[in-house]
Design a protein around this motif. Structure first.
Motif, PDB file in Angstrom:
ATOM      1  N   UNK A 109       0.835  -1.208   0.000  1.00 23.38           N
ATOM      2  CA  UNK A 109       0.000   0.000   0.000  1.00 23.38           C
ATOM      3  C   UNK A 109       0.867   1.254   0.000  1.00 23.38           C
ATOM      4  N   UNK A 110       1.894   1.249   0.837  1.00 25.21           N
ATOM      5  CA  UNK A 110       2.785   2.411   0.928  1.00 25.21           C
ATOM      6  C   UNK A 110       3.449   2.692  -0.412  1.00 25.21           C
ATOM      7  N   UNK A 120       0.109  10.651  -0.786  1.00 24.98           N
ATOM      8  CA  UNK A 120       1.454  10.152  -0.475  1.00 24.98           C
ATOM      9  C   UNK A 120       1.743  10.199   1.017  1.00 24.98           C
ATOM     10  N   UNK A 121       1.106  11.131   1.733  1.00 17.38           N
ATOM     11  CA  UNK A 121       1.319  11.227   3.177  1.00 17.38           C
ATOM     12  C   UNK A 121       0.906   9.944   3.885  1.00 17.38           C
ATOM     13  N   UNK A 122      -0.067   9.240   3.328  1.00 12.39           N
ATOM     14  CA  UNK A 122      -0.531   7.989   3.919  1.00 12.39           C
ATOM     15  C   UNK A 122       0.597   6.967   4.009  1.00 12.39           C
ATOM     16  N   UNK A 123       1.532   7.032   3.080  1.00 11.00           N
ATOM     17  CA  UNK A 123       2.640   6.074   3.050  1.00 11.00           C
ATOM     18  C   UNK A 123       3.499   6.164   4.301  1.00 11.00           C
ATOM     19  N   UNK A 124       3.607   7.361   4.874  1.00  4.68           N
ATOM     20  CA  UNK A 124       4.472   7.532   6.040  1.00  4.68           C
ATOM     21  C   UNK A 124       3.963   6.708   7.213  1.00  4.68           C
ATOM     22  N   UNK A 125       2.672   6.768   7.455  1.00  8.07           N
ATOM     23  CA  UNK A 125       2.094   5.984   8.537  1.00  8.07           C
ATOM     24  C   UNK A 125       2.252   4.493   8.303  1.00  8.07           C
ATOM     25  N   UNK A 126       2.097   4.070   7.063  1.00  6.76           N
ATOM     26  CA  UNK A 126       2.239   2.653   6.732  1.00  6.76           C
ATOM     27  C   UNK A 126       3.676   2.181   6.924  1.00  6.76           C
ATOM     28  N   UNK A 127       4.630   3.025   6.547  1.00  7.45           N
ATOM     29  CA  UNK A 127       6.038   2.659   6.676  1.00  7.45           C
ATOM     30  C   UNK A 127       6.514   2.684   8.122  1.00  7.45           C
ATOM     31  N   UNK A 128       5.776   3.366   8.999  1.00  7.61           N
ATOM     32  CA  UNK A 128       6.177   3.431  10.402  1.00  7.61           C
ATOM     33  C   UNK A 128       5.805   2.178  11.180  1.00  7.61           C
ATOM     34  N   UNK A 129       5.051   1.287  10.547  1.00 14.09           N
ATOM     35  CA  UNK A 129       4.673   0.011  11.174  1.00 14.09           C
ATOM     36  C   UNK A 129       5.951  -0.787  11.456  1.00 14.09           C
ATOM     37  N   UNK A 130       6.145  -1.175  12.695  1.00 15.25           N
ATOM     38  CA  UNK A 130       7.368  -1.874  13.096  1.00 15.25           C
ATOM     39  C   UNK A 130       7.536  -3.211  12.377  1.00 15.25           C
ATOM     40  N   UNK A 131       6.448  -3.770  11.868  1.00 14.64           N
ATOM     41  CA  UNK A 131       6.525  -5.063  11.177  1.00 14.64           C
ATOM     42  C   UNK A 131       7.021  -4.925   9.743  1.00 14.64           C
ATOM     43  N   UNK A 132       7.032  -3.689   9.250  1.00 15.70           N
ATOM     44  CA  UNK A 132       7.360  -3.449   7.842  1.00 15.70           C
ATOM     45  C   UNK A 132       8.863  -3.300   7.660  1.00 15.70           C
ATOM     46  N   UNK A 133       9.389  -3.995   6.664  1.00 10.06           N
ATOM     47  CA  UNK A 133      10.806  -3.880   6.332  1.00 10.06           C
ATOM     48  C   UNK A 133      11.004  -2.623   5.493  1.00 10.06           C
ATOM     49  N   UNK A 140      11.445   7.063  -1.534  1.00  8.15           N
ATOM     50  CA  UNK A 140      10.383   7.625  -0.694  1.00  8.15           C
ATOM     51  C   UNK A 140      10.524   9.140  -0.649  1.00  8.15           C
ATOM     52  N   UNK A 141      11.728   9.622  -0.408  1.00 12.76           N
ATOM     53  CA  UNK A 141      11.962  11.065  -0.329  1.00 12.76           C
ATOM     54  C   UNK A 141      11.693  11.728  -1.670  1.00 12.76           C
ATOM     55  N   UNK A 142      12.086  11.078  -2.763  1.00 13.19           N
ATOM     56  CA  UNK A 142      11.786  11.623  -4.090  1.00 13.19           C
ATOM     57  C   UNK A 142      10.286  11.768  -4.287  1.00 13.19           C
ATOM     58  N   UNK A 143       9.547  10.735  -3.923  1.00 12.89           N
ATOM     59  CA  UNK A 143       8.098  10.767  -4.100  1.00 12.89           C
ATOM     60  C   UNK A 143       7.458  11.851  -3.238  1.00 12.89           C
ATOM     61  N   UNK A 144       7.884  11.951  -1.987  1.00 15.61           N
ATOM     62  CA  UNK A 144       7.325  12.965  -1.091  1.00 15.61           C
ATOM     63  C   UNK A 144       7.659  14.370  -1.568  1.00 15.61           C
ATOM     64  N   UNK A 145       8.817  14.526  -2.207  1.00 11.14           N
ATOM     65  CA  UNK A 145       9.223  15.852  -2.680  1.00 11.14           C
ATOM     66  C   UNK A 145       8.331  16.354  -3.808  1.00 11.14           C
TER      67      UNK A 145
END
Length: 234
Positions: A109-110, A120-133, A140-145
């Motif tokens: 999803x991220x 794209x902001x939604x991706x940050x919360x998804x990536x903060x999941x401790x289970x996610x590699x 990510x930074x390119x996309x957010x920019x």
């Protein structure tokens, strides 16, 4: 193919969408996250397959995924990513029927949010999941920019997900995002590097350049305002 709508009026990549994806690819240094994933699965020249322009092109892409070097789970995640482009929730049923683990759903999803530019902001919360590699910090930074107001998103990503910033371009992007949100924090960030570290000198120069650009922009805005006021007075 059963999960995809192939009708002309509901095909997920109809109309201008392929061009929009290709434009975003160009804005992300000619490589989307999905491109990277395809290459890692042994699929060469992903831009020749993605995005598909018609059902035949989708079939070629799905065949390439099916014969990739990935295991079944990762192949399913790639198909899940493609299903999300319908933007009607059908991917959730696919994930449930194939028992894709939640952490794999979250990371896919991220990546979709980042590649598509949709929330794209939604991706940050998804990536903060401790289970996610966590991978592909530069992408990510390119996309957010590319977001309308990128600086807060980049700062939030670095502080929330805590990626290891090793590429100079990523460090520069974080510094400038900090400068846009808090000059003091940007200054303290460059001072966190050792005195003899070349990166500290580089970041100091970036801050100085940023200050000149900001000053120039402010002066231009002020001059335009003065001219406008003078014209009204006249």
């Amino acid at each position: 193919m059963d999960y995809f709508d192939l009708s002309p009026d509901k095909f997920a990549w109809r109309g201008s969408r392929p061009h929009e994806i290709e434009t975003r690819r160009a804005d992300m240094s000619d490589q989307l996250i999905f491109d990277v994933l395809l290459v890692r699965g042994g699929i060469r020249e992903p831009d020749s397959l993605w995005p598909p322009h018609d059902p035949t092109g989708l079939r070629r892409l799905l065949d390439a995924i099916q014969t990739s070097s990935y295991d079944a789970l990762k192949n399913d995640c790639l198909v899940y990513f493609l299903l999300k482009w319908h933007q009607d929730g059908r991917e959730a049923q696919f994930a449930q029927e194939l028992a894709i683990p939640p952490q794999f759903v979250s990371i896919t999803d991220a990546y979709w949010h980042l590649d598509s530019g949709v929330d794209a902001a939604r991706a940050i919360g998804l990536l903060s999941d401790a289970r996610v590699h966590r991978e592909y910090s530069s992408k990510v930074i390119q996309a957010l920019s590319l977001a309308p107001n990128p600086s807060p998103l980049i700062v939030r990503f670095v502080r929330t997900v805590k990626p290891a910033l090793t590429e100079p371009g990523d460090i520069d992007a974080y510094l400038l995002a900090l400068a846009e949100t808090s000059f003091l924090e940007a200054w303290l960030y460059q001072r966190s590097f050792p005195d003899d570290d070349k990166m500290r000198g580089r970041l100091l120069q970036k801050i100085v350049e940023w200050c000149f650009v900001r000053t120039s922009c402010c002066m231009t805005t002020s001059n335009v305002t003065l001219i406008d006021n003078d014209s009204r007075t006249a």
